[in-house]
Design an enzyme around this catalytic site. Structure first.
Site, short mmCIF file in Angstrom:
data_model
loop_
_atom_site.label_atom_id
_atom_site.label_comp_id
_atom_site.label_asym_id
_atom_site.label_seq_id
_atom_site.Cartn_x
_atom_site.Cartn_y
_atom_site.Cartn_z
N SER A 529 0.81 -1.23 0.00
CA SER A 529 0.00 0.00 0.00
C SER A 529 0.84 1.27 0.00
O SER A 529 0.42 2.30 0.51
CB SER A 529 -0.96 0.01 1.20
OG SER A 529 -1.80 -1.14 1.19
N ARG A 530 2.02 1.19 -0.54
CA ARG A 530 2.91 2.34 -0.68
C ARG A 530 3.38 2.92 0.66
O ARG A 530 3.85 4.05 0.71
CB ARG A 530 2.24 3.45 -1.52
CG ARG A 530 1.98 3.07 -2.98
CD ARG A 530 3.32 2.78 -3.67
NE ARG A 530 3.19 2.48 -5.09
CZ ARG A 530 3.10 1.25 -5.58
NH1 ARG A 530 3.08 0.22 -4.76
NH2 ARG A 530 3.05 1.04 -6.88
#
Length: 555
Positions: A529-530
């Site tokens: 999710s970065r």
């Protein structure tokens, strides 16, 4: 006039069929396409000005052709050139620059390969299976598509699948094989034994999940080839339906299990394709020898040609247009690669956490730890780094160079002192390095100041390089404009003559090393999710001492 000619052709076909049923198919297209007598056609060469290769005419047709052959052809019992061209005009179904062949021609080519051309079945199967494995490995990386199920039929297509399984195992994939109707011939039992010796499991149909996507990332369809006729029988009809279900994505956000077909998608008509629209749609098709006509109906993103064994005589006899294979590859992509929505390209990284209290106190030590892990992972050129520089005008430039040492907390590389990067560094000694180890989801940024290494260090490294690299360093006036590559070849040849083997090659004055002394490090570890981990080391002066301060940066 057109009706008259059509009537004449019909009568001519009827007359020829009295001699042999194949003659109308062989001669009528040829005679219609030959505007000059056959004898004069027989003197022409191909577009490459090479003599045509031919095959003996024997059996019941030999007497029928005797009046059409030139004296040289009769003595050697070979096809006239016009006949070969006639076959090409009838048989080579082309789309663009690639030929597509029908079922009859595919069978004839196999017979010629395993007859007068000296191939054995196991040789062709080995080459075909290797081609399939190479094609899969080129598109589907083992880090993402590791679990592969190969569905094998009882014929040669199934044998290709068994060979592909062996190669894919050695390529690093986890293999499973479903081979419900085993062929008792020694060739096939030997292939099974080879896979069993590698501990590759053979799964019965009843042990397979109804939804193959539950257990496998990729399924290889090696059930039926171009010689198959009729409707698939159990259990293959059920397996084909399971492949059909894979074409329907239950969850659009979830990656679909890929299906790869060997030569012909099982259940398709070899020439007409998926005639009723009820068949499955493979994501990849690996055509063998030459694409079959049904491949024109293939709409998946990946179409490869494999089987790098077609000799020139087959190409000329059937008028085939086949693409060249790149380098030493056993496969070649047909058509354009699939178009990609660049904005949709993304990777959700899954990695161990990188925490401040777990990293080493000295950033150079932490770099060397990660570097050793990159080497142990077998990454290609883990010492490759992007070097970014800028001159006094502030205009940046970047290029890839190779790290050649980490000494005294400095990062060393070698280059030409007349290059663009050297010119930048002479005006601005500040530079940045970037290491990117994609397979480990890691990158390291390093910033600092750059100085030349001492002359004796450059001398020592220069003479440790391969002889060709030493000569290349002298030849290349890096970043300067040259008239062409032949300039380099000529200068290199002259140096080879000037410095024979065993003689000392002097290091040129314009070549040597640089050392970047860092004042900032950033270690980056990709996360889901970065929410990536970014740990920065910044050199600070505390109580009169230079200390590395460790901080976490927001992703």
């Amino acid at each position: 006039m057109g009706k008259t000619m059509s009537s004449m052709r019909t009568k001519f076909r009827a007359m020829l069929s009295r001699f042999h049923p194949l003659l109308p198919r062989l001669l009528v297209p040829i005679l219609v396409s030959c505007p000059v007598p056959l004898a004069s056609q027989n003197t022409r060469l191909s577009s490459h000005n090479t003599p045509p290769r031919s095959f003996p005419i024997s059996g019941p047709l030999s007497s029928c052709f005797s009046g059409l052959q030139s004296p040289r052809a009769r003595s050697g019992a070979s096809f006239p050139v016009c006949l070969a061209r006639g076959f090409a005009s009838e048989r080579a179904m082309e789309e663009g620059s690639i030929s597509f062949i029908n079922q009859r021609d595919a069978a004839e080519i196999d017979e010629l390969l395993m007859g007068p051309l000296g191939f054995s079945v196991d040789q062709l199967m080995e080459l075909a299976g290797l081609s399939v494995a190479a094609s899969i490995a080129e598109v589907y990386k083992s880090s993402e598509y590791n679990r592969i199920l190969i569905l094998c039929g009882p014929g040669n297509n199934g044998g290709d699948g068994l060979v592909a399984a062996r190669h894919l195992h050695h390529f690093g994939y986890k293999l499973f094989v479903c081979y419900p109707k085993r062929t008792p011939k020694a060739l096939y039992t030997g292939l099974v034994t080879q896979l069993e010796s590698l501990s590759i499991p053979f799964l019965p149909v009843e042990d397979l999940s109804q939804n193959l996507a539950d257990d496998f990332d990729l399924v290889v369809d090696a059930m039926f080839g171009f010689s198959f006729h009729g409707k698939p029988r159990p259990p293959f009809d059920d397996l084909i339906q399971r492949l059909v279900s894979l074409s329907i994505a239950d969850n659009p956000s979830k990656r679909r299990t890929a299906v790869v077909s060997v030569d012909i998608p099982s259940g398709w008509h070899v020439e007409e394709g998926d005639t009723d629209g009820s068949g499955f749609k493979p994501e990849m098709l690996v055509s063998l020898t030459a694409p079959k006509l049904c491949a024109k109906k293939f709409v998946g993103p990946h179409h490869f040609l494999g089987g790098r064994f077609v000799p020139p005589s087959i190409v000329e006899k059937y008028g085939l247009q086949l693409p060249p294979y790149p380098g030493t590859s056993m496969c070649v992509r047909i058509g354009k690669p699939p178009s990609v929505d660049i904005s949709a390209l993304r990777e959700n990284y899954i990695s161990p956490e990188l925490l401040e209290d777990q990293v080493l106190a000295n950033p150079t030590d932490q770099f060397l730890k990660w570097f050793d892990e990159a080497v142990a992972a077998g990454l290609l050129e883990p010492n490759a780094m992007a070097l970014s520089t800028s001159g006094k005008g502030g205009k940046p430039s970047s290029r890839m160079v190779l790290l050649k040492g980490v000494e005294n907390n400095g990062f060393i590389w070698y280059t030409n002192y007349g290059s663009r990067k050297a010119h930048d560094l002479s005006e601005n000694s500040h530079a940045a390095l970037l290491f990117f180890w994609n397979d480990l989801h890691r990158q390291v940024r390093i910033e600092g100041t750059v100085q030349k290494v001492p002359l004796d260090e450059s001398e020592k490294y220069f003479h440790s390089r391969p002889r060709g690299s030493q000569l290349g360093a002298i030849v290349s006036e890096q970043s300067s404009v040259i008239a062409g590559r032949e300039v380099l070849y000529q200068a290199y040849k002259e140096l080879e003559e000037k410095y024979p083997d065993g003689s000392l090659i002097p290091k040129p004055d314009y070549w040597g090393g640089y050392r970047l002394t860092p004042n900032l490090f950033e270690f980056w570890q990709g996360q889901p999710s970065r929410l990536h981990d970014r740990v920065q080391y910044c050199l600070k002066e505390i109580d009169g001492k230079q200390v590395w301060l460790i901080e976490r940066l927001a992703p």
